[in-house]
Design a protein around this motif. Sequence first.
Motif, mmCIF file in Angstrom:
data_model
loop_
_atom_site.group_PDB
_atom_site.id
_atom_site.type_symbol
_atom_site.label_atom_id
_atom_site.label_comp_id
_atom_site.label_asym_id
_atom_site.label_seq_id
_atom_site.Cartn_x
_atom_site.Cartn_y
_atom_site.Cartn_z
ATOM 1 N N ARG A 28 -25.835 -44.519 0.829
ATOM 2 C CA ARG A 28 -24.909 -43.990 -0.177
ATOM 3 C C ARG A 28 -24.104 -42.821 0.383
ATOM 4 O O ARG A 28 -22.884 -42.742 0.205
ATOM 5 N N LEU A 29 -24.765 -41.920 1.071
ATOM 6 C CA LEU A 29 -24.074 -40.772 1.652
ATOM 7 C C LEU A 29 -23.054 -41.210 2.695
ATOM 8 O O LEU A 29 -21.931 -40.689 2.740
ATOM 9 N N ARG A 30 -23.427 -42.165 3.541
ATOM 10 C CA ARG A 30 -22.473 -42.645 4.544
ATOM 11 C C ARG A 30 -21.280 -43.334 3.881
ATOM 12 O O ARG A 30 -20.144 -43.189 4.346
ATOM 13 N N THR A 31 -21.531 -44.057 2.824
ATOM 14 C CA THR A 31 -20.430 -44.695 2.094
ATOM 15 C C THR A 31 -19.465 -43.654 1.551
ATOM 16 O O THR A 31 -18.245 -43.881 1.489
ATOM 17 N N GLN A 32 -19.987 -42.487 1.176
ATOM 18 C CA GLN A 32 -19.171 -41.401 0.643
ATOM 19 C C GLN A 32 -18.531 -40.556 1.742
ATOM 20 O O GLN A 32 -17.864 -39.565 1.445
ATOM 21 N N GLY A 33 -18.746 -40.923 2.999
ATOM 22 C CA GLY A 33 -18.115 -40.203 4.107
ATOM 23 C C GLY A 33 -18.958 -39.102 4.722
ATOM 24 O O GLY A 33 -18.464 -38.343 5.566
ATOM 25 N N HIS A 34 -20.226 -39.017 4.358
ATOM 26 C CA HIS A 34 -21.103 -37.985 4.907
ATOM 27 C C HIS A 34 -21.889 -38.522 6.098
ATOM 28 O O HIS A 34 -22.046 -39.721 6.268
ATOM 29 N N ARG A 35 -22.394 -37.609 6.911
ATOM 30 C CA ARG A 35 -23.158 -37.984 8.102
ATOM 31 C C ARG A 35 -24.654 -37.872 7.816
ATOM 32 O O ARG A 35 -25.104 -36.939 7.156
ATOM 33 N N THR A 36 -25.417 -38.815 8.341
ATOM 34 C CA THR A 36 -26.874 -38.776 8.216
ATOM 35 C C THR A 36 -27.488 -38.991 9.592
ATOM 36 O O THR A 36 -26.881 -39.622 10.455
ATOM 37 N N GLU A 37 -28.698 -38.470 9.785
ATOM 38 C CA GLU A 37 -29.300 -38.576 11.115
ATOM 39 C C GLU A 37 -30.825 -38.616 11.043
ATOM 40 O O GLU A 37 -31.450 -37.878 10.281
ATOM 41 N N VAL A 38 -31.397 -39.485 11.876
ATOM 42 C CA VAL A 38 -32.847 -39.547 12.073
ATOM 43 C C VAL A 38 -33.200 -38.716 13.305
ATOM 44 O O VAL A 38 -32.623 -38.919 14.374
ATOM 45 N N VAL A 39 -34.120 -37.787 13.138
ATOM 46 C CA VAL A 39 -34.579 -36.949 14.248
ATOM 47 C C VAL A 39 -36.056 -37.253 14.506
ATOM 48 O O VAL A 39 -36.675 -38.062 13.813
ATOM 49 N N ASP A 40 -36.620 -36.603 15.506
ATOM 50 C CA ASP A 40 -38.025 -36.793 15.835
ATOM 51 C C ASP A 40 -38.883 -36.130 14.761
ATOM 52 O O ASP A 40 -39.066 -34.915 14.751
ATOM 53 N N GLY A 41 -39.429 -36.936 13.851
ATOM 54 C CA GLY A 41 -40.221 -36.395 12.760
ATOM 55 C C GLY A 41 -41.646 -36.056 13.136
ATOM 56 O O GLY A 41 -42.311 -35.289 12.424
ATOM 57 N N ALA A 42 -42.131 -36.595 14.253
ATOM 58 C CA ALA A 42 -43.509 -36.332 14.656
ATOM 59 C C ALA A 42 -43.728 -34.877 15.034
ATOM 60 O O ALA A 42 -44.861 -34.401 15.034
ATOM 61 N N THR A 43 -42.650 -34.168 15.364
ATOM 62 C CA THR A 43 -42.754 -32.746 15.704
ATOM 63 C C THR A 43 -42.513 -31.847 14.498
ATOM 64 O O THR A 43 -42.504 -30.624 14.634
ATOM 65 N N LEU A 44 -42.337 -32.457 13.331
ATOM 66 C CA LEU A 44 -42.017 -31.696 12.126
ATOM 67 C C LEU A 44 -43.097 -31.773 11.053
ATOM 68 O O LEU A 44 -43.257 -30.840 10.255
ATOM 69 N N ALA A 45 -43.821 -32.881 10.994
ATOM 70 C CA ALA A 45 -44.777 -33.083 9.906
ATOM 71 C C ALA A 45 -45.761 -34.177 10.286
ATOM 72 O O ALA A 45 -45.543 -34.940 11.233
#
Length: 367
Positions: free
Chosen positions: A233-250
């Motif tokens: 939905r966000l990308r359709t609205q023109g926004h940027r989304t990103e997957v990062v390395d989650g194993a170092t966060l939680a």
Amino acid sequence: MTTLLIAVALILALLPLLMAAVNLWHQPVLRDRALDGSLVSVLIPARDEAANIENCVRAALASTGVAVEVVVIDDGSRDGTAAIVERLAAEDPRLRLLRAPPLPPGWTGKVHACARLGEAARGTHLLFIDADVRLLPHAAGAMAAHAQQHGIALVTGVPRQEIGTLGEALTVPVINLLLQGYLPGGGRAFTAHPSLAAACGQLILIDRHAYTDAGGHAAVRGVLHDGLALARRLRTQGHRTEVVDGATLASCRMYRNFREAWRGFLKNAREGMATPSGLPVWTVLLFGGHVLPWLLLPAPGAAVALVASYAFRSLVTWRGREPSWTIPLHPAAILVALAIQWTALIRAAMGRKEGWKGRAYSASNEA
């Protein structure tokens, strides 16, 4: 015929290995960063989470590098979830407890709870996490800083999956395998098309203004995969989304046994691979690359395909910080994943509903 099958198996084993190598090489690893002038609202939907909620809340309150508030919504729990949060809130004014109103028609439970959390949040960034997630102290600040620095509306990652039983080992690792081995770009921001978006609903940070602009959770009210739907939905609205390395966060312990895992993945399958047009293709890709090589042994080419398949699994397991003892189970995990997807597709064709925590959802994803 055998020669052709060996060639197919080798290609299907090499493709995810190469894609995972590229995706993981470019995947951002977020470091500890201070972020002044921002408030991250850590938002936790909870339904029957008495076993998890205290550790989840305490980890969120221990966040460093950025100011946080923690808001928990009790979504009709039938255990002591609310009482635990009330006790913790008496110790720390940064913690609030909300009570979810009755589930309206057309909404799924978690999405409705998240929508109410979004309305109540006061932060510049909204960090939605599941009650079984344990944030590392730097996670909230690092995700918000990454979003702000790079102009990204949604930052997400797959937490390090804690796996303690055989049933979990046969199901949970497939999450990272599909993301890294079969999605071009692995959800990075440069893959701007909505079809290449990805998100893990266990850990999602969204810029407040972008969330409002995209209509929030109300815009995806009938889905079960809320993270993926929001990213698209966000990308359709023109926004940027990103997957990062989650194993170092939680970290996260999704399920405790095979039965829980089967039911959990079955519930979400119809919004993933389990479609009449998509599942036959997925079956060829997964079975052909990771099970077929075993059936073609002892042919030399089959052995090479097998090495590629296990190299792919080992790479993803190492980067996701998952237990190495799960690696030998790789072909069995692929077969279980396909069994879940085909079961979901057949049940949907029969009009069967999938239940979760006392609620039932049909194939059309209406509550």
